[in-house]
Enzyme design. Structure first.
Site, PDB file in Angstrom:
ATOM      1  N   TYR A  78       0.936  -1.125   0.127  1.00  0.00           N
ATOM      2  CA  TYR A  78       0.188   0.237  -0.059  1.00  0.00           C
ATOM      3  C   TYR A  78       0.878   1.230   0.081  1.00  0.00           C
ATOM      4  O   TYR A  78       0.943   2.338  -0.823  1.00  0.00           O
ATOM      5  CB  TYR A  78      -1.005  -0.087   0.643  1.00  0.00           C
ATOM      6  CG  TYR A  78      -2.188  -0.151   0.809  1.00  0.00           C
ATOM      7  CD1 TYR A  78      -3.178  -0.686  -0.089  1.00  0.00           C
ATOM      8  CD2 TYR A  78      -2.474  -2.045   1.737  1.00  0.00           C
ATOM      9  CE1 TYR A  78      -4.053  -1.271  -0.321  1.00  0.00           C
ATOM     10  CE2 TYR A  78      -3.023  -2.687   1.128  1.00  0.00           C
ATOM     11  CZ  TYR A  78      -4.451  -2.507   0.570  1.00  0.00           C
ATOM     12  OH  TYR A  78      -5.537  -3.226   0.865  1.00  0.00           O
ATOM     13  N   HIS A  79       2.157   1.770   0.719  1.00  0.00           N
ATOM     14  CA  HIS A  79       2.416   2.587   0.665  1.00  0.00           C
ATOM     15  C   HIS A  79       3.383   2.655  -0.686  1.00  0.00           C
ATOM     16  O   HIS A  79       3.933   4.037  -0.801  1.00  0.00           O
ATOM     17  CB  HIS A  79       3.705   2.301   1.410  1.00  0.00           C
ATOM     18  CG  HIS A  79       5.461   1.476   1.127  1.00  0.00           C
ATOM     19  ND1 HIS A  79       6.362   1.474   2.074  1.00  0.00           N
ATOM     20  CD2 HIS A  79       5.498   0.883   0.032  1.00  0.00           C
ATOM     21  CE1 HIS A  79       7.547   0.262   1.520  1.00  0.00           C
ATOM     22  NE2 HIS A  79       6.760  -0.494   0.828  1.00  0.00           N
ATOM     23  N   ASN A  80       3.450   2.205  -1.967  1.00  0.00           N
ATOM     24  CA  ASN A  80       3.159   2.228  -2.875  1.00  0.00           C
ATOM     25  C   ASN A  80       2.691   2.964  -3.726  1.00  0.00           C
ATOM     26  O   ASN A  80       2.607   3.656  -5.195  1.00  0.00           O
ATOM     27  CB  ASN A  80       4.106   1.339  -4.157  1.00  0.00           C
ATOM     28  CG  ASN A  80       5.395   0.314  -3.253  1.00  0.00           C
ATOM     29  OD1 ASN A  80       5.611   1.074  -2.685  1.00  0.00           O
ATOM     30  ND2 ASN A  80       5.932  -0.495  -3.792  1.00  0.00           N
ATOM     31  N   GLU A  96       3.252  -2.678   7.617  1.00  0.00           N
ATOM     32  CA  GLU A  96       3.971  -1.536   7.079  1.00  0.00           C
ATOM     33  C   GLU A  96       4.749  -0.380   8.054  1.00  0.00           C
ATOM     34  O   GLU A  96       4.526  -1.308   9.160  1.00  0.00           O
ATOM     35  CB  GLU A  96       2.711  -0.686   6.044  1.00  0.00           C
ATOM     36  CG  GLU A  96       2.142  -0.714   4.952  1.00  0.00           C
ATOM     37  CD  GLU A  96       2.775  -0.569   3.658  1.00  0.00           C
ATOM     38  OE1 GLU A  96       4.228  -0.022   3.958  1.00  0.00           O
ATOM     39  OE2 GLU A  96       2.450  -0.873   2.493  1.00  0.00           O
TER      40      GLU A  96
END
Length: 290
Positions: free
Chosen positions: A197-199, A226
């Site tokens: 998700y952090h991408n 994360e």
């Protein structure tokens, strides 16, 4: 100016190939992309009247290529640019182990007080874990070692270009979550996403989260691994912004996103260092109950 070596000086209005950019193309390195994007961050903000947040294909990464006339990269995702330039093998090596080891997944989540035994010993589904974007499947092998009753068919590795190195132990499946296809496995016990998700921008993250939520049953969990949004990972947060329009998220942000797709946060842990854990499950309203 002494000491600059082979670096060609350019002024504020000149953007052309120089010794630095030539080196970045000739010697692929996973660390080149953050340096490149950072160099054009303020220029893009200034030229766009500080338009923010970025779109995933319109970050400082693409803006830099626009300024030097590399039109073929201007509308490409950062991963596509890395692939076109031959950088992906270096990046893949960098990503093995997902930014270093902070213990095995089972040991790490248990250290937070999360009852993984209860989840994975359930007979509610034949599919124990679907690891989305799991690379070579290292995390699934850690789960398999900790829970030897789980067989190949219980452990599913999904990726856009899945590595088949561990095909004897894991079920390998291609899934491009960026296209229109739904999550192929319905009702798994766990859908796991480690540093995925952090991408992603908020919009793209919600699209993926909705696909997983649609596949979940009341017994299903989405486990998100994360880093916490804290001072330890400020540089990581900035890197995700400038490369992908993604970012590290806070407890409040996870809860807001979950609510938009019919989920709720049912467990969370945010250590100072290493991956934290956010568990999401179907909300009672989404299950048709009150």
């Amino acid at each position: 100016m002494a000491g600059l070596g082979l670096v060609d000086l350019v002024d504020d209005t000149t953007y052309s190939g120089n010794a630095i950019t030539a080196h970045m193309v000739a010697v692929p390195s996973a660390l080149d992309e953050p340096v490149w994007a950072a160099a054009f961050l303020m220029r893009q903000l200034r030229d766009t009247n500080f338009e923010y947040p970025f779109q995933e294909n319109k970050t400082p990464t693409q803006y830099g290529y626009k300024l030097i006339g590399e039109e073929k990269f201007v509308n490409e995702h950062t991963y596509s640019i890395m692939h076109m330039q031959g950088r992906m093998p270096s990046f893949s090596r960098f990503m093995e182990g997902k930014f270093g080891k902070f213990g095995t997944m089972p040991d790490r989540v248990k250290s937070f007080g999360y009852d993984l035994d209860c989840v994975l010993n359930s007979n509610a589904s034949d599919i124990a874990v679907v690891d989305i974007g799991g690379g070579r499947g290292e995390m699934l092998l850690e789960v398999k070692e900790a829970y030897p009753h789980l067989r190949k068919e219980n452990l599913v590795l999904q990726d856009f270009e899945p590595d088949t190195a561990n095909a004897e132990d894991l079920t390998i499946q291609h899934w491009d979550f960026k296209d229109k296809s739904a999550q192929p496995y319905k009702g798994a016990l766990v859908y796991s996403l480690t540093h995925i998700y952090h991408n992603l921008s908020d919009i793209e993250a919600l699209k993926l989260m909705k696909k997983v939520a649609d596949a979940m049953e009341p017994h299903s969990r989405m486990l998100i691994h994360e880093f916490a949004k804290n001072s330890t990972y400020g540089k990581m947060h900035a890197t995700m912004i400038t490369l992908y329009a993604g970012r590290i998220r806070s407890s409040r942000e996870w809860k807001e996103m979950a609510a938009l797709v019919g989920l709720e946060v049912t467990f969370e842990a945010y250590p100072i260092g290493g991956e934290g854990l956010v568990e999401m499950r179907k909300s009672p309203l989404a299950n048709g109950t009150t």
